[in-house]
Design an enzyme around this catalytic site. Structure first.
Site, PDB file in Angstrom:
ATOM      1  N   ASP A 242     -10.000  -3.905  -5.982  1.00 31.29           N
ATOM      2  CA  ASP A 242      -9.151  -3.058  -5.348  1.00 31.29           C
ATOM      3  C   ASP A 242      -9.108  -1.644  -6.062  1.00 31.29           C
ATOM      4  O   ASP A 242      -8.487  -1.643  -7.171  1.00 31.29           O
ATOM      5  CB  ASP A 242      -7.173  -3.447  -5.054  1.00 31.29           C
ATOM      6  CG  ASP A 242      -6.719  -2.044  -4.469  1.00 31.29           C
ATOM      7  OD1 ASP A 242      -7.560  -1.080  -4.303  1.00 31.29           O
ATOM      8  OD2 ASP A 242      -5.910  -1.834  -4.174  1.00 31.29           O
TER       9      ASP A 242
ATOM     10  N   SER B  99       0.690  -0.783   0.537  1.00 33.23           N
ATOM     11  CA  SER B  99      -0.179  -0.269   0.014  1.00 33.23           C
ATOM     12  C   SER B  99       0.931   1.359  -0.143  1.00 33.23           C
ATOM     13  O   SER B  99       1.963   1.492  -1.149  1.00 33.23           O
ATOM     14  CB  SER B  99      -1.097   0.165   0.870  1.00 33.23           C
ATOM     15  OG  SER B  99      -2.049   0.673   0.588  1.00 33.23           O
TER      16      SER B  99
ATOM     17  N   HIS C 236      -9.026  -3.441  -1.330  1.00 34.45           N
ATOM     18  CA  HIS C 236      -7.569  -3.175  -1.096  1.00 34.45           C
ATOM     19  C   HIS C 236      -7.120  -4.413   0.443  1.00 34.45           C
ATOM     20  O   HIS C 236      -5.383  -3.927   0.035  1.00 34.45           O
ATOM     21  CB  HIS C 236      -7.074  -1.605  -0.637  1.00 34.45           C
ATOM     22  CG  HIS C 236      -6.223  -1.156  -0.400  1.00 34.45           C
ATOM     23  ND1 HIS C 236      -5.208  -1.045  -1.260  1.00 34.45           N
ATOM     24  CD2 HIS C 236      -5.605  -0.339   0.342  1.00 34.45           C
ATOM     25  CE1 HIS C 236      -3.872  -1.052  -0.724  1.00 34.45           C
ATOM     26  NE2 HIS C 236      -4.036  -0.641   0.389  1.00 34.45           N
TER      27      HIS C 236
END
Length: 351
Positions: free
Chosen positions: A297, A130, A330
């Protein structure tokens, strides 16, 4: 710092697992998302489960019997590293908004200095998840050749409008809370409501609509669990978000949240390639890379993972690209351990 200013006596919190080789060439450095600390997995000093417990450890995907693994808490965070909540040695007071403007390149550079401080000249592998994936790109852009292999997970070569818009709303929620007070809050006057809204917005984007529908549908709370407020929580999904917000609000410093959020918006590999992501990526020098994205995502979409994979491949690296259909969006790298572990483990076995 990239945008001006400096820090003196800055500190980074980190944890390690495994043993460095004599040549210190078996080091794996993990850079985290916005909110996690350095406790990626349990260890002798802290046996509590880490945020990546299923991935890091003896015989696991990132095998601590084989690798010397280091997880660092980002510069600018509040989990042990120097950030806006830390004491400014020049004043004896918290930095608050006097903290220098922070970029993810600064986060990457600080992690690079940590590796050098541990006697590691070249990493066997740099792992970024991330926001940590963007920090990892910054690390490699500024220090080409310092990393042999890279694992890029659900990240981006530049912030896109949707992600910027969500983070902008999160920051606005915090800053509009009267208790934020231009960053001068304390435990008694804390921007709790602003942090609640910011966290709820984040959690909504961290997962996918598919998962929300599968887990909660339109299930309502039992009457005795509903709030008396006519506009209070009535559905289970609302209660779930409220629980997340309550747990998070006091566990992460609001000013640190603002700084790291803005740093994520500013990041752009194209700055290093005369406006071109592809040209910027060509500055990175690697032997091998694994790029993992998730089809559901919405915050860091699969297209951005493809950009990273293509850029690293054109820069000369041997790249494995894995697109997973995990329903968790995500956050899948935190919960879909079976699929992520298989992909990461297969890659690490080749190093």
């Amino acid at each position: 710092m990239k945008r001006g200013g400096e820090l003196r006596g800055a500190r980074l919190a980190y944890e390690t697992w495994g043993t460095p080789s004599a040549a210190r060439d078996n080091a794996v450095l993990i850079l985290t998302g916005l909110s996690p600390g350095a406790h990626a997995a349990s260890n002798a000093e802290d046996p509590s489960p880490g945020w990546w417990e299923g991935i890091v450890g003896p015989g696991k995907a990132i095998d601590t019997d084989r690798f010397f693994v280091v997880c660092v808490n980002s510069l600018g965070s509040c989990k042990g590293s120097t950030g806006p909540a830390s004491i400014d040695p020049a004043t004896g007071e918290p930095y608050r908004l006097d903290f220098p403007e922070l970029t993810l390149e600064d986060v990457g550079n600080a992690a690079y200095e940590l590796a050098r401080g541990l006697g590691i000249e070249r990493l066997a592998c740099l792992v970024g998840c991330s926001m940590g994936g963007m920090s990892a790109l910054g690390y490699m852009l500024h220090h080409p050749g310092s990393v042999r292999a890279h694992v890029s997970i659900s990240t981006a070569p530049q912030a896109q409008p949707f992600a910027i818009a969500i983070r902008s709303l999160q920051r606005e929620a915090i800053r509009l809370d009267p208790n934020w007070n231009e960053g001068r809050y304390d435990d008694a006057h804390y921007p709790e409501m602003g942090m609640h809204i910011a966290r709820k917005l984040g959690v909504i984007t961290y997962r996918s609509a598919i998962e929300w529908s599968g887990r909660f549908g339109r299930i309502r709370l039992e009457p005795d669990k509903r709030e008396e407020d006519p506009f209070g929580a009535e559905f289970q999904i609302e209660s779930y978000l409220q629980g997340h917000a309550r747990r998070f609000a006091r566990s992460f410093d609001p000013n640190c949240y603002l700084y790291l959020s803005r740093a994520s918006d500013w990041f752009d590999v194209a700055e290093y390639g005369h406006g071109s992501i592809a040209e910027g990526m060509r500055r990175i020098r690697l032997e091998r890379a694994l790029v993992i994205g998730v089809e559901t995502d919405i915050l860091f979409p699969l297209q951005q993972q493809e950009q990273i994979a293509m850029g690293l491949r054109e820069a000369g690296a041997e790249v494995d690209f894995v697109a997973l259909d995990s329903p968790q969006g995500h956050d899948a790298f935190l919960v879909d351990i079976e699929r992520f572990g298989a992909a990461i483990g297969a890659f690490m076995a080749k190093l």
